[in-house]
Every structure is written in structure tokens, then in C-alpha cells.
Write a protein that holds these residues in place. Structure first.
Motif, PDB file in Angstrom:
ATOM      1  N   SER A   1      13.489  -5.796  -5.189  1.00 31.32           N
ATOM      2  CA  SER A   1      12.777  -5.737  -3.902  1.00 31.32           C
ATOM      3  C   SER A   1      13.411  -4.771  -2.920  1.00 31.32           C
ATOM      4  CB  SER A   1      12.600  -7.116  -3.248  1.00 31.32           C
ATOM      5  OG  SER A   1      13.755  -7.540  -2.547  1.00 31.32           O
TER       6      SER A   1
ATOM      7  N   ASP B   1      11.065  -2.004  -1.690  1.00 28.27           N
ATOM      8  CA  ASP B   1       9.930  -2.349  -0.839  1.00 28.27           C
ATOM      9  C   ASP B   1      10.029  -1.672   0.534  1.00 28.27           C
ATOM     10  OD1 ASP B   1       7.772  -4.629  -1.432  1.00 28.27           O
ATOM     11  OD2 ASP B   1       8.039  -4.460   0.719  1.00 28.27           O
TER      12      ASP B   1
ATOM     13  N   SER C   1      10.071  -8.501   2.351  1.00 27.73           N
ATOM     14  CA  SER C   1      10.719  -8.587   1.040  1.00 27.73           C
ATOM     15  C   SER C   1      12.116  -9.175   1.181  1.00 27.73           C
ATOM     16  CB  SER C   1      10.784  -7.211   0.388  1.00 27.73           C
ATOM     17  OG  SER C   1      11.661  -6.369   1.112  1.00 27.73           O
TER      18      SER C   1
ATOM     19  N   ARG D   1       4.797  -6.023  -7.493  1.00 26.49           N
ATOM     20  CA  ARG D   1       4.523  -6.101  -6.048  1.00 26.49           C
ATOM     21  C   ARG D   1       3.129  -5.551  -5.779  1.00 26.49           C
ATOM     22  NH1 ARG D   1       4.209  -7.694  -1.188  1.00 26.49           N
ATOM     23  NH2 ARG D   1       5.540  -6.873   0.464  1.00 26.49           N
TER      24      ARG D   1
END
Length: 462
Positions: free
Chosen positions: A179, A182, A187, A264
Motif C-alpha cells: 500500500s 497508493d 491506505s 487496489r
């Protein structure tokens, strides 16, 4: 490269007394000789933009729409043709007070309460490598551990394309924290609080995506954003060897069996005075147990693996309206299903199947990117397990947080803009439940409210 970093940290980064004079000298040099300065925010030099162009509050890590595009395009946007040195320095000095002293010091060399420390000193290599490639790599010293090692790192290749009706950005990210790639502050790698004390008791358990593999794994993610609206990302992660992680002074929590997939999906509505985002994320990892070698080092243990399946939804909103009055809000919910083949077989859990849930909410107001106030709330709960979770057998922990911030620099008209940035923050956290209890949470008379924390920090980037 960092194999001898522990010895280096003892010689050069032993305490904050060393850094304050250096920091002062760098600021003075930046002021009087800005064209010669080296240790300044690398992205600001590269883009010739004030920090507030990319970051809400004139300071990271919360991104504006421009900051999101800068990251998606691989940190490659630039202004001018002059060569800039891609280096920056960040320091966090902090003070921590808990409502009641802890039963033991939180780290070697610290007291049971009222601790000051050089919480973080980081060196960044950050910026454009080529027309389509850029990076953000961080190495950090922490006084609490006494170690200097690698931190969040992200190497990207990205390109843009357009047709008669659509525009798109696509790219790949090689990074060391699921993450981290991101661009939304929902996140786990980027959510509020953006800094907090590492000298206080932590929640008994959170889903593995919330830092469980941070700096322990390396992953390759492919992503695309279409029409500045639809964002899709997918990738896989593998843990690094215990020997390598020891060399870079990173913790090792067990070997991931095979690869751990990450996905995602998010959609952004660009509004007249801001934007609204809704999304989801998923992560699946099978991780083995660890043990100690004959030399006392943490190593992988042969045998079955525990399975962690994380699914989450998130939302964020930004009201920008020209920058004088900014309002943001973020929300994240994660659910984790656990099959504990390794832990249960070794007698480390009461059940073969457990679960965890985590909620993180925050809302902020900023005036002229200078004065900020944020309210946050977090909650984690899950299956009762008297072996995994001491005392009450519950991971359930609820907290609330208020933070007040002052960012004097970071705007286009700031002193030495855009080369110096600073945030002075006052944060207070209180617990309504800790480890499933309100009172006597440790069996020795400590209450959840005894962990309430006052945290004062000075965060500088140059």
C-alpha cells in the motif's frame, strides 16, 4: 550498502545533540546560499513548486490532486533544465507523556514516562531519474532502537497516453511496503496519524496490511489511472531473507510462502471545489513462524504457514476551495480472516480460525495551509483468543485523537520557499478500551485511560 550501518549510527547519529547544530547550519546555509544548498526537499527543487502544491497543510504526507499526479507520473515532473541534487533530510524530535507511568521503560535508555527523543532522522534520495522513471528512497535512524536502516522506498516507471476521448497514466512500482504505492491517505501506509509516539503501548493486534510486512518485503505493482478518475492497481510481494533484513536493520516477522497478492481499486469524482474518492483494497499473505538460531538471530521456522486475507473499503473527501480554508476527511475499514495452521499447531492460539477488524477515521481543517486541527478515531477488534491475547483474551482496542498543528513554512511566500519546511504538532490520544477492557487491562491494576498519551513533536524537512 547498509551492512555496517549500526556501527555508523553509533559514530554519527548517536543522539540529537549532534543533529541540532547540523540542522542550524544547514538552514543558515540554505538562507544565505540557496543556489548552493544540497540538503533541501528534493521534489520542491525539482518542480520549483511550494510544498503546499503537493501537500495539504504545506507538509507531507497528505497529498493534493497535484501531488497525486506527481506520484502517479513516477516523480518525474520538473521545471527548468538545471540539474538538482536529489537529496533531502528529515528530523523528528518528540516528547511523550502517558497518563500513568509504564511498568517498565519502553526501550533501553528511556524512562517509564516523560521521554524526549530524536524519534527519527531520515535521509532521502528522491526525484527524477529519467523522463519516465523516478524514485523515493528513505533510510532512517531511530534513537529508541539505536539503529540506522532502510525505510519506505519506491522506484517507479510511468507514462501517460491520450486518445480523442480519454487520457490515462500507467506505470509500475517496485516498493517495500504493501500500500506504499497508493496515492490516497486512506491506505494503511499513509493514513493518519502521520507521526505518533513509538514509546507507548500499542494495540494488541491489527490486520497484517497495516504495517505487518513494512520494510520486510519487496513487491512489484502495476497501476493505471483513467481520465483522472478510475484507479486500478495490482501486484505481488515476497519477503526478503533474514540475512538481508539484518544487514539493513529491518525486523523479520516470518517468511511469506510463495507470493502475497495485493489489489487496489478506487474512483475519484473531481468536484468544483475538491474531490471525493471511494475504493477498496485486498491483500492475501501466508506467513510462517520465526525462531532463534544458535547465534540468537531471528530466522524462519520450517513448517506450515498462517494465512491472512485482508479485504477493505475506503473513502476520502477534500474541500480545497483555493487554499484558504481546507477540509479533508478519510475513512478505512479492514476485515481480516485468519487461518492459523502454524500458530495453532505450535500451541500459540486457541483456535485454528480467527478474525480481526480495524476502522480508522479522521477529519481535518486547515487555515491557509498554516494552522491545522485534526480529529481521529480508531478501533480494532476480533476473535477472543486467550492464548494469543494476554489477560482478557481480546484484541479490542478503541482510541480517539486530537492534533493541533502549526506549519509556518511550505507556502509560495514562505521563508526560503520551497527549501525549508517545519511542523510543530501537539497530539493527545485517549483510550476508551484497551485489550478488551476498561479497567485492570494488565492484571496489575492498570486501566485503559492510563495509556492516554500527550505527544509533542517538531518535524523538519530540509
Amino acid at each position: 550498502m547498509l551492512s555496517r550501518c549500526n556501527a555508523f549510527s553509533k559514530r554519527v547519529l548517536s543522539c540529537s545533540v549532534i543533529f541540532i547544530p547540523v540542522l542550524f547550519c544547514v538552514i543558515v546555509c540554505t538562507y544565505f546560499f540557496p543556489d548552493k544548498a544540497l540538503a533541501v526537499p528534493a521534489f520542491a527543487r525539482q518542480t520549483h513548486q511550494a510544498c503546499a502544491a503537493c501537500h495539504i497543510g504545506g507538509f507531507g504526507p497528505q497529498l493534493t490532486p497535484y501531488g497525486r499526479q506527481f506520484k502517479l507520473l513516477g516523480y518525474t515532473l520538473k521545471a527548468g533544465s538545471d540539474t538538482k541534487v536529489p537529496l533531502a533530510l528529515m528530523l523528528v524530535e518528540s516528547y511523550t507523556h502517558t497518563s500513568k507511568a509504564q511498568t517498565a521503560p519502553p526501550a533501553n535508555g528511556f524512562n517509564t514516562n516523560n521521554n524526549t527523543q530524536l524519534q527519527q532522522a531520515s535521509v532521502f534520495v528522491a526525484g527524477r531519474i529519467s523522463d519516465h522513471m523516478g524514485m523515493l528512497a528513505q533510510a532512517t535512524y531511530q534513537q529508541s532502537s539505536g539503529l540506522f536502516g532502510w525505510d519506505n522506498s519506491d522506484l517507479r516507471y510511468a507514462r501517460s497516453l491520450s486518445t480523442a476521448n480519454h487520457t490515462a497514466i500507467w506505470g509500475v512500482s517496485l516498493n517495500n511496503n504493501p500500500s506504499l504505492s497508493d496515492v490516497f491517505n486512506t491506505s494503511p501506509a499513509w493514513q493518519f496519524p502521520y507521526t505518533s509516539s513509538n514509546l507507548t503501548p500499542a494495540a494488541p493486534a491489527v490486520p497484517i496490511l497495516m504495517g505487518g510486512l513494512a520494510q520486510q518485503a519487496v513487491g512489484l505493482d502495476a497501476y493505471t489511472q483513467i481520465d483522472s478518475a478510475l484507479y486500478v492497481e495490482g501486484g505481488v510481494y515476497r519477503t526478503l531473507s533474514p540475512a538481508f533484513l539484518r544487514d539493513v536493520n529491518a525486523s523479520y516477522g516470518g517468511r511469506v510462502a510463495g507470493v502475497a497478492p495485493y489489489a487496489r481499486l478506487a474512483y475519484t469524482w473531481n468536484l468544483e471545489n475538491g474531490n471525493l474518492e471511494l475504493g477498496g483494497l485486498a491483500f492475501n499473505a501466508r506467513r510462517g513462524l520465526t525462531g532463534a538460531s544458535s547465534a540468537g538471530q531471528t530466522v524462519a521456522v520450517a513448517g506450515p504457514s498462517d494465512s491472512f486475507r485482508d479485504m477493505g473499503v475506503d473513502a476520502s473527501y477534500q474541500f480545497l476551495n483555493g487554499g484558504d480554508h481546507i477540509v479533508t476527511a478519510s475513512a478505512l475499514y479492514l476485515h481480516e480472516r485468519e487461518r492459523l495452521d502454524a500458530t495453532y499447531a505450535s500451541g500459540g492460539s486457541s483456535h485454528l480460525h480467527d478474525s480481526l477488524h480495524a476502522v480508522n477515521l479522521d477529519a481535518s481543517y486547515w487555515y491557509q495551509n498554516t494552522w491545522g486541527a485534526t480529529f481521529g478515531a480508531s478501533s480494532s477488534d476480533g476473535s477472543n483468543d486467550v492464548i494469543r491475547y494476554s489477560n482478557n483474551g481480546s484484541p479490542n482496542t478503541d482510541s480517539r485523537m486530537v492534533e493541533l498543528d502549526w506549519n509556518p513554512f511550505g507556502k509560495a511566500n514562505s521563508w526560503v520557499a520551497p527549501f525549508v519546511n517545519m511542523r510543530l504538532g501537539l497530539q493527545y490520544t485517549w483510550y476508551t478500551k484497551f485489550a478488551g477492557l476498561v479497567h485492570n487491562i494488565d492484571g496489575a491494576g492498570r486501566n485503559a485511560a492510563d495509556n492516554d498519551t500527550l505527544y509533542l513533536y517538531l518535524w523538519m524537512a530540509i
